[in-house]
Design a protein around this motif. Structure first.
Motif, PDB file in Angstrom:
ATOM      1  N   ASP A   1       0.828  -1.207   0.000  1.00  0.00           N
ATOM      2  CA  ASP A   1       0.000   0.000   0.000  1.00  0.00           C
ATOM      3  C   ASP A   1       0.863   1.257   0.000  1.00  0.00           C
ATOM      4  O   ASP A   1       2.059   1.217   0.291  1.00  0.00           O
ATOM      5  CB  ASP A   1      -0.898   0.035   1.237  1.00  0.00           C
ATOM      6  CG  ASP A   1      -1.917  -1.083   1.255  1.00  0.00           C
ATOM      7  OD1 ASP A   1      -1.922  -1.911   0.319  1.00  0.00           O
ATOM      8  OD2 ASP A   1      -2.708  -1.146   2.213  1.00  0.00           O
TER       9      ASP A   1
ATOM     10  N   GLY B   1      -3.269   6.138  -4.934  1.00  0.00           N
ATOM     11  CA  GLY B   1      -4.044   5.911  -3.721  1.00  0.00           C
ATOM     12  C   GLY B   1      -5.448   6.468  -3.787  1.00  0.00           C
ATOM     13  O   GLY B   1      -6.324   6.036  -3.031  1.00  0.00           O
TER      14      GLY B   1
ATOM     15  N   SER C   1      -6.162   2.352  -3.137  1.00  0.00           N
ATOM     16  CA  SER C   1      -5.272   2.475  -1.988  1.00  0.00           C
ATOM     17  C   SER C   1      -4.704   1.130  -1.545  1.00  0.00           C
ATOM     18  O   SER C   1      -3.646   1.071  -0.926  1.00  0.00           O
ATOM     19  CB  SER C   1      -6.010   3.135  -0.816  1.00  0.00           C
ATOM     20  OG  SER C   1      -7.199   2.427  -0.518  1.00  0.00           O
ATOM     21  N   ASN C   2      -5.402   0.046  -1.869  1.00  0.00           N
ATOM     22  CA  ASN C   2      -4.926  -1.301  -1.574  1.00  0.00           C
ATOM     23  C   ASN C   2      -4.905  -2.091  -2.887  1.00  0.00           C
ATOM     24  O   ASN C   2      -5.954  -2.443  -3.420  1.00  0.00           O
ATOM     25  CB  ASN C   2      -5.836  -1.987  -0.556  1.00  0.00           C
ATOM     26  CG  ASN C   2      -5.339  -3.363  -0.153  1.00  0.00           C
ATOM     27  OD1 ASN C   2      -4.503  -3.965  -0.819  1.00  0.00           O
ATOM     28  ND2 ASN C   2      -5.864  -3.877   0.946  1.00  0.00           N
TER      29      ASN C   2
ATOM     30  N   GLY D   1       0.404  -3.220   4.469  1.00  0.00           N
ATOM     31  CA  GLY D   1      -0.180  -1.891   4.587  1.00  0.00           C
ATOM     32  C   GLY D   1       0.647  -1.020   5.506  1.00  0.00           C
ATOM     33  O   GLY D   1       1.635  -1.454   6.096  1.00  0.00           O
TER      34      GLY D   1
ATOM     35  N   ALA E   1     -10.055   0.670   1.069  1.00  0.00           N
ATOM     36  CA  ALA E   1      -8.999  -0.283   1.433  1.00  0.00           C
ATOM     37  C   ALA E   1      -9.562  -1.420   2.282  1.00  0.00           C
ATOM     38  O   ALA E   1      -9.198  -2.589   2.096  1.00  0.00           O
ATOM     39  CB  ALA E   1      -7.878   0.430   2.176  1.00  0.00           C
TER      40      ALA E   1
END
Length: 393
Positions: free
Chosen positions: A82, A281, A285-286, A317, A352
């Motif tokens: 991330d 992001g 974001s993930n 993350g 996320a």
């Protein structure tokens, strides 16, 4: 309520500490005991060395590559990292511990992250890490060691993340509403651009592109010209020059968070594809789900993957430095400006978390254990779930 907001604002402005050894060691200890060394398949420690660019039209080479794929270990290993600005030191440290353990476990002092993962995806600073660990000049060894990832942030990070608050996704919207410093953004952009341009060249004047990676790499951004997310992919780059982009521009694009770094205008190596990019992001974001989908549907590179049971996923993350909760009596009278930061945070963290949930559900059939851990004092690691098929941090 005003007092609480002032305290929170002060905490949000604090720079993340670079002294993360203890927490990162705790993270990796869990990885080591539950995921890495607890995995019984000895083939996991035999890295795959498959030429990513077989000679076109050479039947002997193609047959050899097919045989290599058939004989590879049973599970495809996916790495996802991330974004998070300076908080990227956490996954960087975890990657450094992982690479050290791989060298020890395999007995190979030259072992690298790229030897043991088949696909890598990264957003923001995670996209920079991914490019560092999988970019290559000779299609044999990576340009950087895992230890170089967190050291890059420790040594240079404050040059381009110095205006970034310690909090997560709400920071950029708050800066936009307040009005940022154009000079500060320009100098931060110049500092990052200088680093990535110098890093992703072969020393002979040629700039490395997506094709110059050891394994399939995925890095997202948001394209303002098409008003849609754009996923830079080595698989697409190998298909046509129109989807092959310079790696330093890919890193600039995925990390171009509004209010921190300037957008980037970029073109493919043949000049036919144009993009005006801001940070990955904002839309992804993930990146774990994108990496999993890429493997499941890319039958050219992964022809023998049947489903989730054939995957091992390591998703790193950066967590949050501040946990915030609100009561009804506190929020019922909020105006639009009071909602600005919470709404941005809800949007970013919510997307996320949905990816985390979707991946966990996808692996639910082979789950053996799962638990939750929160970090000390500030909740740096807000969720950690370990399964047979997936590990998310």
């Amino acid at each position: 309520m005003a007092s609480n907001n002032n305290n929170s604002s002060e905490m949000m402005q604090e720079e993340p500490s670079i002294d993360t050894d203890k927490l990162s060691y705790e993270i990796f200890s869990i990885l080591e005991s539950k995921f890495l060394f607890g995995y019984d398949d000895h083939k996991l420690w035999v890295p795959k060395q498959i030429d990513p660019k077989p000679a076109a039209g050479n039947a002997a080479n193609n047959n050899s590559d097919l045989s290599s794929i058939k004989n590879q270990r049973g599970k495809i290993c996916i790495l996802a990292v991330d974004g998070g600005g300076m908080r990227g030191i956490l996954p960087g440290k975890a990657l450094a511990y992982l690479e050290h353990a791989l060298k020890s476990k395999s007995g190979n002092p030259n072992a690298s992250i790229a030897d043991y993962f088949d696909v890598a995806a990264g957003t923001g600073v995670g996209g920079i890490f991914t490019s560092m660990l999988f970019a290559t000049k000779d299609h044999s060894r990576p340009l950087f060691r895992a230890d170089d990832t967190w050291r890059f942030l420790a040594d240079h990070g404050r040059k381009f993340y110095r205006s970034q608050p310690a909090s997560g996704s709400g920071g950029f919207l708050r800066r936009l509403l307040r009005g940022g410093s154009a000079g500060s953004t320009a100098s931060a952009t110049a500092a990052l651009e200088r680093f990535v341009r110098e890093s992703f060249s072969d020393g002979a004047g040629r700039e490395l592109t997506l094709r110059d990676t050891l394994k399939p790499v995925l890095v997202p951004c948001y394209d303002l010209t098409s008003s849609a997310p754009l996923l830079f992919s080595r698989a697409d780059a190998l298909e046509t020059d129109g989807f092959d982009f310079r790696l330093w521009e890919v890193c600039r694009a995925t990390s171009a968070e509004p209010g921190v770094l300037e957008p980037v205008q970029m073109r493919s190596v043949d000049g036919r594809t144009r993009c005006v990019a801001v940070g990955g992001g904002l839309s992804m974001s993930n990146p774990a789900a994108a990496a999993i989908t890429h493997v499941l549907h890319n039958k050219q590179e992964f022809p023998f993957v049947r489903g989730m049971e054939d995957l091992l996923v390591l998703s790193l993350g950066t967590g949050q430095l501040l946990e915030v909760s609100y009561e009804y009596d506190q929020v019922k009278a909020w105006k639009a400006r009071d909602w600005a930061r919470p709404v941005a945070r809800i949007s970013g963290d919510g997307s996320a978390d949905l990816v985390d949930h979707a991946v966990a559900m996808a692996f639910s059939q082979c789950r053996t254990c799962a638990f939750r851990q929160t970090g000390p004092a500030l909740a740096i690691v807000d969720q950690m779930s370990i399964q047979t098929g997936a590990l998310t941090m």
